[in-house]
Design a protein around this motif. Sequence first.
Motif, PDB file in Angstrom:
ATOM      1  N   THR A  24       0.818  -1.217   0.000  1.00 55.13           N
ATOM      2  CA  THR A  24       0.000   0.000   0.000  1.00 55.13           C
ATOM      3  C   THR A  24       0.852   1.267   0.000  1.00 55.13           C
ATOM      4  N   ARG A  25       2.162   1.089   0.118  1.00 60.08           N
ATOM      5  CA  ARG A  25       3.119   2.196   0.214  1.00 60.08           C
ATOM      6  C   ARG A  25       2.911   3.036   1.478  1.00 60.08           C
ATOM      7  N   ARG A  26       2.249   2.469   2.453  1.00 55.50           N
ATOM      8  CA  ARG A  26       2.146   3.128   3.753  1.00 55.50           C
ATOM      9  C   ARG A  26       3.500   3.016   4.467  1.00 55.50           C
ATOM     10  N   HIS A  27       3.816   4.004   5.297  1.00 55.39           N
ATOM     11  CA  HIS A  27       5.074   3.977   6.038  1.00 55.39           C
ATOM     12  C   HIS A  27       4.896   3.139   7.302  1.00 55.39           C
ATOM     13  N   ILE A  28       5.711   2.118   7.417  1.00 57.49           N
ATOM     14  CA  ILE A  28       5.617   1.228   8.574  1.00 57.49           C
ATOM     15  C   ILE A  28       7.000   1.028   9.178  1.00 57.49           C
ATOM     16  N   VAL A  29       7.016   0.668  10.441  1.00 53.68           N
ATOM     17  CA  VAL A  29       8.255   0.307  11.122  1.00 53.68           C
ATOM     18  C   VAL A  29       8.056  -1.047  11.785  1.00 53.68           C
ATOM     19  N   VAL A  30       9.053  -1.920  11.636  1.00 56.24           N
ATOM     20  CA  VAL A  30       9.042  -3.240  12.268  1.00 56.24           C
ATOM     21  C   VAL A  30      10.136  -3.254  13.330  1.00 56.24           C
ATOM     22  N   VAL A  31       9.778  -3.564  14.556  1.00 55.10           N
ATOM     23  CA  VAL A  31      10.735  -3.635  15.661  1.00 55.10           C
ATOM     24  C   VAL A  31      10.823  -5.083  16.117  1.00 55.10           C
ATOM     25  N   ASP A  32      12.032  -5.626  16.110  1.00 54.08           N
ATOM     26  CA  ASP A  32      12.187  -7.062  16.357  1.00 54.08           C
ATOM     27  C   ASP A  32      13.404  -7.342  17.223  1.00 54.08           C
ATOM     28  N   THR A  33      13.315  -8.367  18.073  1.00 53.56           N
ATOM     29  CA  THR A  33      14.426  -8.767  18.937  1.00 53.56           C
ATOM     30  C   THR A  33      15.279  -9.877  18.338  1.00 53.56           C
ATOM     31  N   ASP A  34      14.865 -10.406  17.166  1.00 53.35           N
ATOM     32  CA  ASP A  34      15.595 -11.479  16.499  1.00 53.35           C
ATOM     33  C   ASP A  34      15.644 -12.747  17.362  1.00 53.35           C
ATOM     34  N   GLN A  35      14.497 -13.085  17.964  1.00 53.22           N
ATOM     35  CA  GLN A  35      14.401 -14.277  18.807  1.00 53.22           C
ATOM     36  C   GLN A  35      13.150 -15.070  18.454  1.00 53.22           C
ATOM     37  N   PRO A  36      13.044 -15.616  17.221  1.00 52.73           N
ATOM     38  CA  PRO A  36      11.836 -16.364  16.858  1.00 52.73           C
ATOM     39  C   PRO A  36      11.658 -17.601  17.735  1.00 52.73           C
ATOM     40  N   ARG A  37      10.422 -18.001  17.925  1.00 47.57           N
ATOM     41  CA  ARG A  37      10.105 -19.106  18.820  1.00 47.57           C
ATOM     42  C   ARG A  37      10.777 -20.407  18.394  1.00 47.57           C
ATOM     43  N   ASN A  38      10.919 -20.632  17.081  1.00 49.26           N
ATOM     44  CA  ASN A  38      11.489 -21.896  16.599  1.00 49.26           C
ATOM     45  C   ASN A  38      12.971 -21.782  16.259  1.00 49.26           C
ATOM     46  N   ARG A  39      13.670 -20.844  16.880  1.00 51.68           N
ATOM     47  CA  ARG A  39      15.075 -20.593  16.547  1.00 51.68           C
ATOM     48  C   ARG A  39      16.002 -21.758  16.888  1.00 51.68           C
ATOM     49  N   PHE A  40      15.562 -22.665  17.759  1.00 54.67           N
ATOM     50  CA  PHE A  40      16.416 -23.790  18.148  1.00 54.67           C
ATOM     51  C   PHE A  40      16.289 -24.970  17.186  1.00 54.67           C
ATOM     52  N   SER A  41      15.325 -24.919  16.288  1.00 58.00           N
ATOM     53  CA  SER A  41      15.041 -26.055  15.411  1.00 58.00           C
ATOM     54  C   SER A  41      15.897 -26.012  14.150  1.00 58.00           C
ATOM     55  N   ALA A  42      16.260 -27.188  13.667  1.00 57.95           N
ATOM     56  CA  ALA A  42      17.064 -27.274  12.450  1.00 57.95           C
ATOM     57  C   ALA A  42      16.226 -27.062  11.202  1.00 57.95           C
ATOM     58  N   ARG A  43      14.953 -27.482  11.242  1.00 56.41           N
ATOM     59  CA  ARG A  43      14.082 -27.394  10.071  1.00 56.41           C
ATOM     60  C   ARG A  43      12.678 -26.954  10.486  1.00 56.41           C
TER      61      ARG A  43
END
Length: 299
Positions: A24-43
Amino acid sequence: MMYDVAIVGGSYAGMAAGLQLAQTRRHIVVVDTDQPRNRFSARSRGFLTQDGKSPEDIVAAGYAELAQYPTVDWHKGEVETIVGEVGDFTLTLAEPRAAASSFRARRVILAAGVDDDLPALPGLKERWGTHVFHCPYCHGFDLNHGHIGVLAHSAAAMHLALMLPDWGKTTLFLNDAFAPDKWQLQKLDERGTHIEHGAVERLAGEGVKVVMADSRVFPLEGLFVVTQTIPSTLALRLGCEIETTPLGRVIKTSAAQATSVPGVFACGDIARPVGNLSLAVSDGALAGQAAHHSLVFDL
């Protein structure tokens, strides 16, 4: 700068919401800690076109797609507080990075995911996401139809114990947590689920071995457990209505992913009791579109 939408959480749901808004070309900001729930999984399994890829590869591909849009800003950090009302929210970071300490936005999408309240069993936390899991659709296939265990923490373990035989020979470790009734025993028998009585003392081994209090040991390809989800405290401080489910607490949302707080939407694991990547992306896309509709029609 006043953003149209601020998205708290840049994993699968948050990026899916952002991608819809980027169109939509709206201005947005994404704030993230880089800690997804499945970060420990290989696949990660079950997500169309990405089946079997690692979580970090899927996240990186999503980030690359969003980075192409000039109206999307991305900030690494943790949002500590959100105050304000529909049309003018202020998000403040816990540890400001560079010049950015806060953001203003007309709408907010909460996609920060959840924490898993794990059973206090020695050896379990260290194997979480590698040999101990919560979702058979995400991890069951990679166990190659081997021996699978279900650790009972409550009667909710029955659900997994009845499902998992489709992925391998299944043993339900009652762990002194509950006693199946006659009907439950019949259903477990029909599914071929073996039952082991007695308390589990710990998990051991390079993979996962269930060590019982009486010293019996059961080597497994994987162990499943029902966890309790804990949503971000941001939602509580904002006043979002919380729903308690058998799998933990989640933000209560409408069919359009709107929370009880006007101008605030929620998507992904933070807003549904059963989560996986495909469902998170679907919820995120819906939340992104709903936030845009809210801006257009002043809802």
